[in-house]
Design a protein around this motif. Sequence first.
Motif, PDB file in Angstrom:
ATOM      1  N   ARG A 173       3.824   5.524   0.989  1.00 16.34           N
ATOM      2  CA  ARG A 173       4.225   4.391   0.019  1.00 16.34           C
ATOM      3  C   ARG A 173       4.435   2.942   0.611  1.00 16.34           C
ATOM      4  O   ARG A 173       3.847   1.978   0.287  1.00 16.34           O
ATOM      5  CB  ARG A 173       5.354   4.689  -1.134  1.00 16.34           C
ATOM      6  N   GLU A 174       5.345   3.111   1.622  1.00 10.88           N
ATOM      7  CA  GLU A 174       5.368   1.953   2.663  1.00 10.88           C
ATOM      8  C   GLU A 174       4.164   1.294   3.103  1.00 10.88           C
ATOM      9  O   GLU A 174       4.071   0.041   3.189  1.00 10.88           O
ATOM     10  CB  GLU A 174       6.392   2.056   3.745  1.00 10.88           C
ATOM     11  N   ASP A 179       2.461  -0.666   0.246  1.00  7.26           N
ATOM     12  CA  ASP A 179       3.242  -1.798   0.078  1.00  7.26           C
ATOM     13  C   ASP A 179       3.121  -2.837   1.081  1.00  7.26           C
ATOM     14  O   ASP A 179       3.337  -4.076   0.877  1.00  7.26           O
ATOM     15  CB  ASP A 179       4.771  -1.554  -0.127  1.00  7.26           C
ATOM     16  N   SER A 180       2.844  -2.292   2.275  1.00  3.76           N
ATOM     17  CA  SER A 180       2.469  -3.501   3.332  1.00  3.76           C
ATOM     18  C   SER A 180       1.172  -3.839   3.591  1.00  3.76           C
ATOM     19  O   SER A 180       0.953  -4.701   4.514  1.00  3.76           O
ATOM     20  CB  SER A 180       3.100  -2.888   4.957  1.00  3.76           C
ATOM     21  N   SER A 208      -2.277   3.614  -5.256  1.00  3.96           N
ATOM     22  CA  SER A 208      -1.171   2.545  -5.327  1.00  3.96           C
ATOM     23  C   SER A 208      -0.166   3.348  -4.917  1.00  3.96           C
ATOM     24  O   SER A 208       0.102   4.626  -4.662  1.00  3.96           O
ATOM     25  CB  SER A 208      -1.067   2.320  -6.792  1.00  3.96           C
ATOM     26  N   ALA A 209       1.029   2.652  -4.725  1.00  4.33           N
ATOM     27  CA  ALA A 209       2.264   3.190  -4.353  1.00  4.33           C
ATOM     28  C   ALA A 209       2.895   3.963  -5.129  1.00  4.33           C
ATOM     29  O   ALA A 209       3.358   5.204  -4.823  1.00  4.33           O
ATOM     30  CB  ALA A 209       3.258   2.237  -3.930  1.00  4.33           C
TER      31      ALA A 209
END
Length: 256
Positions: free
Chosen positions: A183-184, A187-188, A252-253
């Motif tokens: 997830r990170e 997001d990054s 998506s995250a």
Amino acid sequence: MSASSGVLQVVHKRLDILRYVCDQHPSKRKLADAASKSRATVDRAVRELEEHDLVYRTDGQCKPTLAGAKACELYVDVEESFAVLDDVTPELSALSPDADLPSTLFRDGSVFQPPARAPYERIEPLYEDLSRADSLVAVTRVFLSPYVDQTMSRGASGEMDLELLVDEEMIDAMPDAQHSVLRECIDSGATVYAVDEPPDYTLFLVDGERLYVALYADSNHLSAVIQNTGTRAVEWAADRLSRLQRRATQLSAASV
């Protein structure tokens, strides 16, 4: 027998003599000493090579013709490609005969193999490239530790532009900590795809110019890695990854 098959046979038979002539341009006496063969044996070999216009003699030296130099290069290229193939034959034999792995992978390639039993040492060239890469496009159906860990960690920190295609089943099997890193990554700014039918091997395309093909044993541990920086191999990998992306689902995250 065709002329080409005759050249192939004489190069196969006399490769040691032809290679030395190409490298050293020796006298026949020096050639006999270097080859550890009798003068008569070397004379026969040189005559055979001369009959096929692969070498010629001038001023007491044996030299390759252009055809001889190219024949030697071609034969050695094929010989080295077969050496790479020989190293990974058990892994390739476990794949489907229809697996999309072109012969270009074995030309100018190198093979790295971890020990056959645990503990499995990491393959340093691959790990170091993943540690330094500015960009990476990869597809994998199994979680190869520490390589996928390293990939996700650098993608999550923003140190590397990452496009990661992973097997849907692998995502489901990830522990919570790895889900968090994935997830990170997203997001990054990393692009992560789920692939429903990934290939039975892992591809790492590093900075668009260095390719690693990871092959697994039956237990899904890493068994061998082919490294190749040849243009054709890299272009094949880029096209293969692009085709996989077109039929994959971008995540998506929130969906991980």
